[in-house]
Structures are given as C-alpha cells and as structure tokens.
Design an enzyme around this catalytic site. Structure first.
Site, PDB file in Angstrom:
ATOM      1  N   HIS A 124       0.840  -1.142  -0.029  1.00 35.45           N
ATOM      2  CA  HIS A 124       0.011   0.041  -0.057  1.00 35.45           C
ATOM      3  C   HIS A 124       0.835   1.231  -0.039  1.00 35.45           C
ATOM      4  O   HIS A 124       0.512   2.193  -0.587  1.00 35.45           O
ATOM      5  CB  HIS A 124      -0.591   0.173   1.343  1.00 35.45           C
ATOM      6  CG  HIS A 124      -1.749  -1.205   1.403  1.00 35.45           C
ATOM      7  ND1 HIS A 124      -1.717  -1.983   2.559  1.00 35.45           N
ATOM      8  CD2 HIS A 124      -3.009  -1.524   0.680  1.00 35.45           C
ATOM      9  CE1 HIS A 124      -2.597  -3.014   2.519  1.00 35.45           C
ATOM     10  NE2 HIS A 124      -3.196  -2.569   1.552  1.00 35.45           N
ATOM     11  N   GLN A 152     -17.474  -7.233  -1.546  1.00 36.65           N
ATOM     12  CA  GLN A 152     -16.572  -8.127  -2.090  1.00 36.65           C
ATOM     13  C   GLN A 152     -16.075  -9.337  -1.482  1.00 36.65           C
ATOM     14  O   GLN A 152     -15.222 -10.069  -1.917  1.00 36.65           O
ATOM     15  CB  GLN A 152     -15.519  -7.104  -2.537  1.00 36.65           C
ATOM     16  CG  GLN A 152     -14.634  -6.605  -1.319  1.00 36.65           C
ATOM     17  CD  GLN A 152     -13.406  -5.768  -2.030  1.00 36.65           C
ATOM     18  OE1 GLN A 152     -13.728  -4.628  -2.114  1.00 36.65           O
ATOM     19  NE2 GLN A 152     -12.028  -5.964  -2.019  1.00 36.65           N
ATOM     20  N   GLN A 203      -0.213  -4.468  -9.011  1.00 39.70           N
ATOM     21  CA  GLN A 203      -0.137  -5.419 -10.110  1.00 39.70           C
ATOM     22  C   GLN A 203      -0.519  -6.809  -9.310  1.00 39.70           C
ATOM     23  O   GLN A 203      -0.957  -7.844  -9.758  1.00 39.70           O
ATOM     24  CB  GLN A 203       1.175  -5.644 -10.742  1.00 39.70           C
ATOM     25  CG  GLN A 203       1.392  -6.681 -11.602  1.00 39.70           C
ATOM     26  CD  GLN A 203       0.340  -6.872 -12.717  1.00 39.70           C
ATOM     27  OE1 GLN A 203      -0.247  -5.698 -13.124  1.00 39.70           O
ATOM     28  NE2 GLN A 203       0.235  -7.944 -13.313  1.00 39.70           N
ATOM     29  N   GLN A 220      -8.064  -7.643 -10.882  1.00 42.99           N
ATOM     30  CA  GLN A 220      -8.711  -6.287 -10.224  1.00 42.99           C
ATOM     31  C   GLN A 220      -8.127  -5.182 -11.107  1.00 42.99           C
ATOM     32  O   GLN A 220      -9.064  -4.188 -11.653  1.00 42.99           O
ATOM     33  CB  GLN A 220      -8.271  -6.094  -8.838  1.00 42.99           C
ATOM     34  CG  GLN A 220      -8.481  -4.636  -8.217  1.00 42.99           C
ATOM     35  CD  GLN A 220      -8.519  -4.878  -6.811  1.00 42.99           C
ATOM     36  OE1 GLN A 220      -9.265  -5.447  -5.938  1.00 42.99           O
ATOM     37  NE2 GLN A 220      -7.397  -4.108  -6.388  1.00 42.99           N
ATOM     38  N   SER A 256       0.828  -9.125   1.505  1.00 45.54           N
ATOM     39  CA  SER A 256      -0.609  -9.052   1.666  1.00 45.54           C
ATOM     40  C   SER A 256      -0.908  -8.897   2.993  1.00 45.54           C
ATOM     41  O   SER A 256      -0.307  -9.531   4.154  1.00 45.54           O
ATOM     42  CB  SER A 256      -0.969 -10.386   1.050  1.00 45.54           C
ATOM     43  OG  SER A 256      -2.317 -10.616   1.443  1.00 45.54           O
TER      44      SER A 256
HETATM   45  P1  AMP Z   1      -6.245  -3.929  -0.388  1.00 46.27           P
HETATM   46  O1  AMP Z   1      -6.069  -3.113   0.729  1.00 46.27           O
HETATM   47  O2  AMP Z   1      -5.616  -5.677  -0.121  1.00 46.27           O
HETATM   48  O3  AMP Z   1      -7.564  -4.114  -1.040  1.00 46.27           O
HETATM   49  O4  AMP Z   1      -5.268  -3.497  -1.418  1.00 46.27           O
HETATM   50  C1  AMP Z   1      -5.231  -2.042  -1.873  1.00 46.27           C
HETATM   51  C2  AMP Z   1      -4.378  -1.871  -2.871  1.00 46.27           C
HETATM   52  O5  AMP Z   1      -3.172  -2.118  -2.547  1.00 46.27           O
HETATM   53  C3  AMP Z   1      -4.879  -2.662  -4.204  1.00 46.27           C
HETATM   54  O6  AMP Z   1      -4.476  -1.926  -5.309  1.00 46.27           O
HETATM   55  C4  AMP Z   1      -3.725  -3.888  -4.057  1.00 46.27           C
HETATM   56  O7  AMP Z   1      -3.657  -4.291  -5.441  1.00 46.27           O
HETATM   57  C5  AMP Z   1      -2.568  -3.008  -3.654  1.00 46.27           C
HETATM   58  N1  AMP Z   1      -1.538  -3.830  -2.975  1.00 46.27           N
HETATM   59  C6  AMP Z   1      -1.711  -4.896  -1.960  1.00 46.27           C
HETATM   60  N2  AMP Z   1      -0.569  -5.551  -1.876  1.00 46.27           N
HETATM   61  C7  AMP Z   1       0.258  -5.061  -2.884  1.00 46.27           C
HETATM   62  C8  AMP Z   1       1.688  -5.489  -3.084  1.00 46.27           C
HETATM   63  N3  AMP Z   1       2.289  -6.456  -2.280  1.00 46.27           N
HETATM   64  N4  AMP Z   1       2.360  -4.834  -3.762  1.00 46.27           N
HETATM   65  C9  AMP Z   1       1.740  -3.904  -4.649  1.00 46.27           C
HETATM   66  N5  AMP Z   1       0.315  -3.364  -4.502  1.00 46.27           N
HETATM   67  C10 AMP Z   1      -0.221  -4.141  -3.665  1.00 46.27           C
END
Ligand code: AMP
Length: 294
Positions: free
Chosen positions: A37, A61, A151, A156, A188
């Site tokens: 993030h 979702q 990515q 998504q 993640s």
């Molecule tokens: P989330 O909070 O999981 O919904 O993620 C929010 C945003 O952060 C989304 O656009 C994800 O694709 C991005 N994101 C999550 N993990 C990563 C990562 N390891 N590298 C790059 N972007 C990420």
C-alpha cells in the site's frame, strides 16, 4: 493530514485543493497498511500534489464464507503510516456512508462480465462486482486525476482499467509492480494469518512463477506444460498448500488459454493454506521477438 468519514467534507477539501490548481491522486485500500500500500501512496505522492487514501473494508466483495469479520484492522497504525508517507486526506467511511440503508438496499451494480469469469472470479463469485461498484463510488466521491492499483491483484487492475475505459471515467489508472518480502512472497494483509510452517512453504508461489519464466525462456510455449510444471513444483515445495488455480491467460481479456502463450500473457495462481488464500502473478510480453517479464 486531514481525516474524515463524511462525503461532504471529502468533496469540500478535494475541491479546495483542485481549485488551487492541485492534481489529485487516489489510493483505495482496505487498511492494515503494509509496504505494498505504501508503495502505491509513494507513487501517488510523486505524481500528484494532493493525495487521498481511502480505507474501507468493503463487505460486498466478500463471499459468505470469507474473512470479512476477521479481516485485520488497525486504524491508529494506518493513520500514522498514511501521515508519515504524505497522505493529505484519509477517507474512512462507514458502511452507511458507502451503502445508505445497507448493501441490500443497493439496486444498481457494476457487472464486470466475462472479465470476472475466470481466475479469482471463478472461486469468488460476486467479488469483482463488489470491487468494481465500490471503486466506482470512490471515483465519483473523490474525482481523482489518477488512481493507483497494485499488480498483485492483476485481475482487479484489468477490471478497473476497463471500468474507467468503458464507463468513461475522466481519470488515469496507474498499476504499480508487486511489492515483495525479501524471499519473494508478495506482501498481503492476509500473510498475518499464516503459521510459521505455512509462511515458509508460501515461497512456492514465487518459485512456481520463476519456474514458468525459466521454461518460457527455454522456448516452452504450451500453457498446459507450464501449468503442469508449476503445479508440480507447488506440490513438492508446499505439501500443506491446496491449489485453487494455476492459469495461463490472455492478460487483457483474462481468458485462460491452452493453445499457445499469448503475446501479452498473464500467468496467475491462487493457493490456499488452510483458509488463507494467497495470490501472485507474472505478466509475459513478447514484442519484436523479445520476451519481457513483469
Ligand atoms: P487491499 O487493501 O488489499 O484492497 O489493497 C489495496 C491496494 O493495494 C490494491 O490496489 C492492491 O492491489 C494493492 N496492493 C496490495 N498488496 C500489494 C503489493 N504487495 N504490492 C503492490 N500493491 C499491492
């Protein structure tokens, strides 16, 4: 840094910024911020003069047996990290704000069609409809010049790009490369659920992608062979894993293919450790006879 859960405040502050000539960057998240993030926030910071970050765990979702109630949250820490990384406005809406009367009262949804049929969409029916709908709402609320997506969530990112193109949203989508731990595991929020043993086996995902790359560099063109080799590596390295899918697909159409490696291919996988689902992917492009891996 300003913070609000109120659409009126959000609109007022963003339009003040815009009327003083600032460009607006938006990063949408479900919170529990990590380096993935933060990389999105840094990219937004570098390309815009005003950065909005939203934190909202969007119930529509999540499937009925998914981890909505247990999704990790730490708003105090998120606030500190957002401020340290230069967020100007943190938007933390309630479900009543995002779905007045509750999600059941919502009548109009955004349907990503065939783009949501395969890969993660197959195991998570309705997931991308919920994502596309909440992202469209956030785009209308913030009206950013640019919005940033990772990515890591390849399907998504493609769906959001098509949402913006097909519904003519006046903004630009930026897709940022996956941020990884030192051993290659994609970062993640869900990694915190892994036991010590599962965490050490989880490197099988990136190793399987490396294996696919080696095969393709050695001339392999057949998706079933690439998928079989990746599955077999995961079986060997991660006996506790249950593969949801390992798929070679057309990157833009998100359609699996068994014929020949497409010129713009997405190699994606999802693996369960217990009830924790991990995903990762690699894009392979062929241009002027040269291969490019991302
Ligand atoms: P989330 O909070 O999981 O919904 O993620 C929010 C945003 O952060 C989304 O656009 C994800 O694709 C991005 N994101 C999550 N993990 C990563 C990562 N390891 N590298 C790059 N972007 C990420």
């Amino acid at each position: 840094m300003r913070q609000t859960g109120n659409i009126g405040d959000l609109r007022r502050w963003v339009s003040e910024a815009r009327s003083s000539g600032q460009s607006i960057g938006l990063v949408t998240t479900m919170g529990y911020l990590h380096d993935g993030h933060l990389r999105l926030i840094e990219s937004a910071r570098a390309e815009n003069s005003y950065v909005v970050c939203s934190i909202y765990v969007n119930p529509t979702q999540f499937g009925p047996s998914e981890d909505l109630d247990h999704y990790p949250r730490d708003l105090d820490r998120d606030k500190r990290l957002a401020e340290e990384h230069g967020v100007d406005l943190l938007f933390v809406p309630s479900t009543e704000t995002m779905y007045p009367g509750g999600p059941e009262a919502q009548q109009i949804w955004i349907d990503p069609g065939h783009l949501a049929e395969h890969l993660c969409g197959a195991a998570r029916p309705g997931h991308f409809r919920g994502v596309a709908t909440v992202v469209a709402k956030l785009f209308h609320m913030v009206q950013p010049d640019r919005a940033y997506f990772g990515q890591k969530d390849a399907q998504q990112a493609i769906i959001i790009e098509r949402l913006v193109a097909d519904l003519v949203f006046p903004l630009e989508i930026r897709v940022i490369p996956t941020v990884r731990e030192e051993d290659g595991l994609a970062i993640s929020s869900r990694n915190v659920y892994l036991s010590h043993e599962q965490r050490s086996q989880a490197t099988a995902l990136i190793h399987a992608l490396h294996r696919a790359r080696q095969l393709i560099e050695a001339g392999e063109q057949h998706p079933p062979v690439i998928e079989r080799e990746m599955n077999s590596l995961i079986r060997d390295e991660a006996p506790d894993a249950r593969v949801d899918y390992v798929t070679v697909a057309d990157h833009r159409r998100l359609q699996p293919t068994t014929d020949k490696l497409p010129d713009d291919a997405l190699i994606a996988l999802a693996v369960y450790f217990g009830s924790t689902r991990l995903i990762d992917n690699m894009v392979v492009r062929r241009a002027d006879g040269r291969l490019e891996f991302q």
